[in-house]
Design a protein around this motif. Sequence first.
Motif, PDB file in Angstrom:
ATOM      1  N   VAL A 198      -6.934  17.685   3.210  1.00 60.14           N
ATOM      2  CA  VAL A 198      -8.054  17.960   2.295  1.00 60.14           C
ATOM      3  C   VAL A 198      -8.392  16.786   1.631  1.00 60.14           C
ATOM      4  O   VAL A 198      -9.525  16.792   0.891  1.00 60.14           O
ATOM      5  CB  VAL A 198      -8.016  19.563   1.618  1.00 60.14           C
ATOM      6  N   GLN A 199      -7.555  15.894   1.203  1.00 64.68           N
ATOM      7  CA  GLN A 199      -7.610  14.771   0.554  1.00 64.68           C
ATOM      8  C   GLN A 199      -6.745  13.776   0.959  1.00 64.68           C
ATOM      9  O   GLN A 199      -5.474  14.044   1.161  1.00 64.68           O
ATOM     10  CB  GLN A 199      -7.508  15.095  -0.993  1.00 64.68           C
TER      11      GLN A 199
ATOM     12  N   ASN B  67       0.865  -0.955  -0.036  1.00 67.12           N
ATOM     13  CA  ASN B  67       0.085   0.163   0.049  1.00 67.12           C
ATOM     14  C   ASN B  67       0.723   1.068   0.116  1.00 67.12           C
ATOM     15  O   ASN B  67       1.744   1.162   0.761  1.00 67.12           O
ATOM     16  CB  ASN B  67      -0.951  -0.160   1.389  1.00 67.12           C
ATOM     17  N   PHE B  68       0.492   2.288  -1.030  1.00 66.36           N
ATOM     18  CA  PHE B  68       1.228   3.350  -1.045  1.00 66.36           C
ATOM     19  C   PHE B  68       0.171   4.542  -0.974  1.00 66.36           C
ATOM     20  O   PHE B  68      -0.903   4.500  -1.642  1.00 66.36           O
ATOM     21  CB  PHE B  68       2.119   3.534  -2.273  1.00 66.36           C
ATOM     22  N   SER B  69       0.246   5.362  -0.162  1.00 69.78           N
ATOM     23  CA  SER B  69      -0.842   6.599  -0.091  1.00 69.78           C
ATOM     24  C   SER B  69      -0.046   7.964  -0.397  1.00 69.78           C
ATOM     25  O   SER B  69       1.040   8.156  -0.084  1.00 69.78           O
ATOM     26  CB  SER B  69      -1.525   6.267   1.083  1.00 69.78           C
ATOM     27  N   PHE B  70      -1.252   8.819  -0.182  1.00 73.92           N
ATOM     28  CA  PHE B  70      -0.702  10.436  -0.121  1.00 73.92           C
ATOM     29  C   PHE B  70      -1.696  10.971   0.486  1.00 73.92           C
ATOM     30  O   PHE B  70      -2.899  10.672   0.757  1.00 73.92           O
ATOM     31  CB  PHE B  70      -0.843  10.849  -1.765  1.00 73.92           C
ATOM     32  N   ASN B  71      -1.485  12.249   0.966  1.00 76.44           N
ATOM     33  CA  ASN B  71      -2.279  13.127   1.412  1.00 76.44           C
ATOM     34  C   ASN B  71      -2.119  14.481   1.154  1.00 76.44           C
ATOM     35  O   ASN B  71      -0.992  14.955   0.774  1.00 76.44           O
ATOM     36  CB  ASN B  71      -2.750  13.147   2.930  1.00 76.44           C
ATOM     37  N   ILE B  72      -2.827  15.549   1.132  1.00 80.86           N
ATOM     38  CA  ILE B  72      -2.761  16.778   0.696  1.00 80.86           C
ATOM     39  C   ILE B  72      -3.161  17.698   1.842  1.00 80.86           C
ATOM     40  O   ILE B  72      -4.358  17.633   2.346  1.00 80.86           O
ATOM     41  CB  ILE B  72      -3.625  17.109  -0.587  1.00 80.86           C
ATOM     42  N   GLU B  73      -2.514  18.529   2.156  1.00 87.42           N
ATOM     43  CA  GLU B  73      -2.769  19.494   3.244  1.00 87.42           C
ATOM     44  C   GLU B  73      -2.778  20.976   2.622  1.00 87.42           C
ATOM     45  O   GLU B  73      -1.952  21.364   2.121  1.00 87.42           O
ATOM     46  CB  GLU B  73      -1.606  19.314   4.407  1.00 87.42           C
TER      47      GLU B  73
END
Length: 176
Positions: free
Chosen positions: A116-117, A103-109
């Motif tokens: 926010v995502q 699993n590889f993920s991201f987030n947007i701050e």
Amino acid sequence: MNKKEIITPILAIGLGLAFAIVSFAVFISKGKSKKWVARKMKIGGLLLTLTFTACDQLVRTCYDMPAPPNTITIYPNTQNGIELMLDTGNVITGIINEWQGENFSFNIENTNNQIVQSDLLIPIDGKFDNYTEEFKIEIDTNLITGTYLLKLYDVDIAIQANTIPKQEINLLIKNN
């Protein structure tokens, strides 16, 4: 203690003293005596050889080390980060080298450090199973224009808060 552990330090001290005496002779002759310069070079070489062979551990270089796992590269990434116009496209692509994990993920701050995502990286071929793996990130088209921080992780979304991101990239959302 074996013989090597006793003899090596004594030899090193003896060669060090001989090197100091020969170096002094070279200094007195102002480096013009070929005989003393040659002796200094021989004793120096012996000292280097002795100290190298006395080491029981192998010397490692950067070429011996494997590449770090999960090296993530984003395209196109400029010096200022990623500029994205959501009216023309919302997909960011990249590649993971030496992948480890599933699993590889991201987030947007946003600028207030609010997420926010948050989502998973999507492998282009459907599964993370190759030495290098291309992926895409689909950015929410409802994000307003502004500056964000894109954080990439090599873990699932649920444990992002307890993990240091593999990479952080400035993300500028534009309209037109």
